[in-house]
Design an enzyme around this catalytic site. Structure first.
Site, mmCIF file in Angstrom:
data_model
loop_
_atom_site.group_PDB
_atom_site.id
_atom_site.type_symbol
_atom_site.label_atom_id
_atom_site.label_comp_id
_atom_site.label_asym_id
_atom_site.label_seq_id
_atom_site.Cartn_x
_atom_site.Cartn_y
_atom_site.Cartn_z
ATOM 1 N N ASN A 123 -3.349 6.092 -0.564
ATOM 2 C CA ASN A 123 -2.824 6.318 0.785
ATOM 3 C C ASN A 123 -2.110 7.650 0.949
ATOM 4 O OD1 ASN A 123 -3.876 4.156 2.207
ATOM 5 N ND2 ASN A 123 -2.426 2.770 1.214
ATOM 6 N N HIS A 173 -2.681 -2.709 -6.107
ATOM 7 C CA HIS A 173 -3.111 -2.346 -4.755
ATOM 8 C C HIS A 173 -4.631 -2.409 -4.628
ATOM 9 C CE1 HIS A 173 -3.525 0.883 -1.441
ATOM 10 N NE2 HIS A 173 -3.441 -0.316 -0.925
ATOM 11 N N GLU A 192 -5.591 0.014 -7.575
ATOM 12 C CA GLU A 192 -4.576 0.936 -8.103
ATOM 13 C C GLU A 192 -3.483 0.095 -8.761
ATOM 14 O OE1 GLU A 192 -3.544 4.767 -5.549
ATOM 15 O OE2 GLU A 192 -3.479 2.979 -4.332
ATOM 16 N N SER A 238 0.817 -1.206 0.000
ATOM 17 C CA SER A 238 0.000 0.000 0.000
ATOM 18 C C SER A 238 0.854 1.261 0.000
ATOM 19 C CB SER A 238 -0.936 -0.013 1.208
ATOM 20 O OG SER A 238 -0.293 -0.530 2.332
#
Ligand code: CAA
Length: 290
Positions: free
Chosen positions: A197, A147, A159, A126
């Protein structure tokens, strides 16, 4: 976005049978109809993960989303082993172990030894550099970031993050496979935290600082964002759901790699992790789950 073909991919290995790994494997088996093998050296984790997967399949039958026969068929495509050395030779691997760069690099080196050289090795990291993980593999051009979001069976996004060395063919096949798994993709540069993130973790961290400074109660922080910004969960509930250890690990990567004090992990977040209060998975985080 480039599209390629994942038609030649019939089987996937998922390294790590935690909440992310189990979700990824379930979607690969149920939606993309791949044979899926889980690899986890922790037998208790494997048992817990496969038990959870079973529960989700039973619920699908109960809700009329699949028949009993389809459930058996999905189950027949799923297997597990306890080490990389016992793994089947597959076309695609997704690594979903904890956010530890050295552990991930070790796994990618082992996978390169074990698997055919054209196997695509994806990491569900992540926040860690794909380029750095890829450099531990024999063929870094076959390594890519994929991800998934938690809970994987529910969240529609994946992602995709090509590293510096990732080939166009690896990217195209991965995009195609994500689509076959029923997911929508976005693409990010290989930078700490990628897109999701980079935005989400500073928000969660700031919510923890808001609690730490006594600005509001945990309930009021969560309610404000849930009802005031229409988020499905407030930030502290979401942090417990993701895992406070994961949140801390991601903030540490953002802080050390980007070097800006605005990414410094909240003292309270570090304290909770030190106490073993990791959220839902440990039974206690900002809230009590026992
Ligand atoms: N695994 C699989 N399915 C799950 C699940 C899990 N861990 N948790 C919930 N679900 C399913 C439920 O079974 C339910 O499915 P059905 O409709 O088929 O019964 C569905 O999700 C909705 O659940 P609930 O009705 O119990 O509860 P809800 O409406 O509050 O939804 C939620 C739960 C989907 C988790 C919702 O609260 C939500 O979207 N929360 C935000 C999640 C989020 O932001 N995820 C991203 C986290 S960041 C990340 O993953 C990236 C990272 O690197 C940290």
């Amino acid at each position: 976005m480039t599209t390629g073909s994942a038609n030649s991919i019939k089987s996937m290995c998922v390294v790590g049978a935690g909440q992310m790994g189990i979700g990824i494997g379930l979607v690969a088996a149920r939606v993309a109809k791949l044979n899926v093998q889980f690899v986890d050296s922790n037998p208790a984790q494997l048992e817990k993960g496969l038990g959870f997967l079973d529960k989700l399949l039973v619920k699908d039958v109960a809700k009329g989303r699949c028949t009993e026969d389809e459930r058996s068929e999905v189950k027949s495509r799923i297997s597990s082993v306890s080490s990389i050395s016992e793994m089947n030779k597959v076309g695609f691997v997704v690594e979903a172990v904890s956010e530890n760069v050295e552990l991930k690099r070790k796994i990618f080196a082992e996978l390169s030894e074990k698997l055919p050289s054209d196997t695509i090795l994806a990491t569900n990291t992540s926040s860690i550099s794909i380029t750095k993980i890829a450099s531990a593999a024999r063929k870094p051009e076959n390594v890519i970031g994929m991800h998934f979001m938690n809970p994987v069976p529910v969240m529609r996004l994946v992602e995709i993050i090509p590293g510096l060395q990732t080939s166009k063919a690896t990217l195209a096949t991965t995009l195609d496979l994500a689509q076959k798994m029923g997911k929508v993709t976005t693409m990010s540069q290989d930078v700490p935290g990628f897109i999701a993130n980079r935005l989400l973790m500073p928000y969660i961290n700031e919510a923890i600082i808001t609690l730490q400074e006594g600005i509001a109660t945990k309930e009021d922080i969560d309610t404000t964002m849930k009802l005031g910004a229409n988020n499905p969960m407030g930030p502290l509930t979401l942090a417990d759901f993701i895992g406070l250890d994961t949140c801390l690990a991601i903030m540490k990567v953002l802080h050390s790699e980007l070097g800006d004090s605005k990414y410094r992990p909240a003292v309270l977040l570090q304290k909770y992790v030190d106490a073993g209060w990791l959220g839902v998975k440990s039974g206690r985080g900002f809230y009590d789950y026992t």
